[in-house]
Motif scaffolding. Structure first.
Motif, PDB file in Angstrom:
ATOM      1  N   THR A  89      -7.485  59.400  -4.770  1.00 24.12           N
ATOM      2  CA  THR A  89      -8.924  59.564  -3.963  1.00 24.12           C
ATOM      3  C   THR A  89      -9.304  58.245  -3.495  1.00 24.12           C
ATOM      4  O   THR A  89     -10.347  58.260  -2.429  1.00 24.12           O
ATOM      5  N   GLU A  90      -8.705  57.316  -3.454  1.00 22.75           N
ATOM      6  CA  GLU A  90      -8.941  56.018  -2.737  1.00 22.75           C
ATOM      7  C   GLU A  90      -7.967  55.486  -1.569  1.00 22.75           C
ATOM      8  O   GLU A  90      -7.831  54.618  -1.231  1.00 22.75           O
ATOM      9  N   VAL A  91      -7.173  56.748  -1.284  1.00 27.27           N
ATOM     10  CA  VAL A  91      -6.141  56.683   0.071  1.00 27.27           C
ATOM     11  C   VAL A  91      -6.966  56.234   1.089  1.00 27.27           C
ATOM     12  O   VAL A  91      -6.257  55.056   1.760  1.00 27.27           O
ATOM     13  N   ALA A  92      -8.278  56.369   1.443  1.00 24.99           N
ATOM     14  CA  ALA A  92      -8.564  56.039   2.728  1.00 24.99           C
ATOM     15  C   ALA A  92      -9.017  54.552   2.641  1.00 24.99           C
ATOM     16  O   ALA A  92      -8.874  53.713   3.515  1.00 24.99           O
ATOM     17  N   GLN A  93      -9.389  54.015   1.499  1.00 26.98           N
ATOM     18  CA  GLN A  93      -9.570  52.632   1.174  1.00 26.98           C
ATOM     19  C   GLN A  93      -8.281  51.876   1.508  1.00 26.98           C
ATOM     20  O   GLN A  93      -8.215  50.797   2.012  1.00 26.98           O
ATOM     21  N   PHE A  94      -7.211  52.385   0.866  1.00 21.76           N
ATOM     22  CA  PHE A  94      -5.773  51.695   0.863  1.00 21.76           C
ATOM     23  C   PHE A  94      -5.359  51.384   2.348  1.00 21.76           C
ATOM     24  O   PHE A  94      -5.007  50.558   2.814  1.00 21.76           O
ATOM     25  N   LYS A  95      -5.523  52.508   2.972  1.00 21.40           N
ATOM     26  CA  LYS A  95      -5.258  52.606   4.750  1.00 21.40           C
ATOM     27  C   LYS A  95      -6.068  51.702   5.277  1.00 21.40           C
ATOM     28  O   LYS A  95      -5.765  50.978   6.242  1.00 21.40           O
ATOM     29  N   LYS A  96      -7.468  51.655   5.149  1.00 20.41           N
ATOM     30  CA  LYS A  96      -8.358  50.604   5.612  1.00 20.41           C
ATOM     31  C   LYS A  96      -7.673  49.178   5.380  1.00 20.41           C
ATOM     32  O   LYS A  96      -7.867  48.454   6.425  1.00 20.41           O
ATOM     33  N   TYR A  97      -7.364  48.819   4.420  1.00 21.69           N
ATOM     34  CA  TYR A  97      -7.016  47.485   3.889  1.00 21.69           C
ATOM     35  C   TYR A  97      -5.607  47.158   4.755  1.00 21.69           C
ATOM     36  O   TYR A  97      -5.598  46.069   5.711  1.00 21.69           O
ATOM     37  N   LEU A 127      -6.863  36.835   7.817  1.00 22.00           N
ATOM     38  CA  LEU A 127      -5.659  37.532   7.463  1.00 22.00           C
ATOM     39  C   LEU A 127      -5.541  37.521   5.945  1.00 22.00           C
ATOM     40  O   LEU A 127      -5.326  38.406   5.257  1.00 22.00           O
ATOM     41  N   GLN A 128      -5.771  36.232   5.505  1.00 21.03           N
ATOM     42  CA  GLN A 128      -5.405  35.991   4.063  1.00 21.03           C
ATOM     43  C   GLN A 128      -6.323  36.738   3.331  1.00 21.03           C
ATOM     44  O   GLN A 128      -5.898  37.285   2.099  1.00 21.03           O
ATOM     45  N   ASN A 129      -7.660  36.809   3.804  1.00 19.06           N
ATOM     46  CA  ASN A 129      -8.748  37.854   2.886  1.00 19.06           C
ATOM     47  C   ASN A 129      -8.301  39.229   2.994  1.00 19.06           C
ATOM     48  O   ASN A 129      -8.361  39.939   1.984  1.00 19.06           O
ATOM     49  N   ASP A 133      -7.843  41.402  -0.365  1.00 18.31           N
ATOM     50  CA  ASP A 133      -8.798  42.261  -0.741  1.00 18.31           C
ATOM     51  C   ASP A 133      -7.842  43.587  -1.291  1.00 18.31           C
ATOM     52  O   ASP A 133      -8.169  44.252  -1.941  1.00 18.31           O
ATOM     53  N   CYS A 134      -6.829  43.769  -0.612  1.00 21.58           N
ATOM     54  CA  CYS A 134      -5.990  44.903  -1.124  1.00 21.58           C
ATOM     55  C   CYS A 134      -5.335  44.473  -2.378  1.00 21.58           C
ATOM     56  O   CYS A 134      -5.429  45.319  -3.362  1.00 21.58           O
ATOM     57  N   HIS A 135      -4.756  43.466  -2.334  1.00 20.82           N
ATOM     58  CA  HIS A 135      -4.142  42.934  -3.864  1.00 20.82           C
ATOM     59  C   HIS A 135      -5.405  43.000  -5.024  1.00 20.82           C
ATOM     60  O   HIS A 135      -5.016  43.535  -6.107  1.00 20.82           O
ATOM     61  N   SER A 140      -2.660  45.830  -9.748  1.00 14.41           N
ATOM     62  CA  SER A 140      -2.497  45.657 -11.126  1.00 14.41           C
ATOM     63  C   SER A 140      -2.320  47.129 -11.182  1.00 14.41           C
ATOM     64  O   SER A 140      -1.506  48.028 -12.145  1.00 14.41           O
ATOM     65  N   ALA A 141      -3.063  48.063 -10.721  1.00 11.34           N
ATOM     66  CA  ALA A 141      -3.056  49.413 -10.749  1.00 11.34           C
ATOM     67  C   ALA A 141      -1.904  50.105 -10.531  1.00 11.34           C
ATOM     68  O   ALA A 141      -1.196  51.070 -11.120  1.00 11.34           O
TER      69      ALA A 141
END
Ligand code: HEC
Length: 151
Positions: A89-97, A127-129, A133-135, A140-141
């Motif tokens: 359900t967090e796929v949109a967030q992953f793609k956004k990062y 860029l580093q941020n 953010d994604c990491h 860990s998940a």
């Protein structure tokens, strides 16, 4: 149905099946996606190249490494499907990062071409941020999901 709709539908089905990290997730028993990991290692190397470029005020070098990040390859479809299933359900967030990192890297490349060192460092920080953010949100998940013990 075009290919991206078809993939979208597939991802939705996988997410509904409860495979997603957010949904409390069955682990993926397959080996952790190899190409994805290689891409990440490469991004890490490009970041080292950027810091070296900044140290030497070699803005062309900075721009080249930033371009390499902006144009990094995508993992193969088979891995993308598994990663999307992980994100659930967090796929949109992953793609956004991911998108934020592509944009920040392109903007760093443009800034480097201008040769203003302090602006380059700010753009590099953005860029580093993006990486962080994604990491912070997923790494860990992800490792738990794929049982990937690499450090
Ligand atoms: C969309 C999410 C996302 C973005 C954006 C992202 N990463 Fe990653 N990264 C991951 C995940 C998930 C892992 C864990 C992969 C694994 O364990 O195989 C990872 C692992 C890594 C690793 C492997 C080594 C380690 O300590 O885990 C490196 C190096 C890395 N990322 C660098 C970067 C850099 C540099 C950027 C930015 C330019 C970046 N990543 C952007 C998700 C992301």
């Amino acid at each position: 149905m075009n290919i991206s709709n078809r993939i979208g539908a597939w991802v939705a089905i996988l997410a509904l099946a409860g495979a997603g990290a957010a949904g409390g997730a069955l682990a993926d028993e397959g080996a952790a996606p190899h190409e994805f990991h290689e891409i990440m290692e490469d991004l890490g190397d490009q970041m080292v190249g950027i810091t070296e470029g900044i140290t030497h005020e070699d803005w062309i070098r900075v721009a080249e490494h930033a371009e390499a990040i902006a144009n990094h390859p995508r993992p193969p479809m088979s891995e993308r499907v598994r990663i999307m299933a992980f994100a659930g359900t967090e796929v949109a967030q992953f793609k956004k990062y991911d998108k934020e990192v592509h944009e920040a890297a392109s903007s760093l490349a443009d800034t480097a071409a201008g040769g203003d060192g302090s602006a380059v460092i700010s753009a590099f920080g953005r860029l580093q941020n993006g990486c962080l953010d994604c990491h912070a949100a997923f790494r860990s998940a992800y490792r738990e999901h794929f049982h990937s013990a690499k450090d």
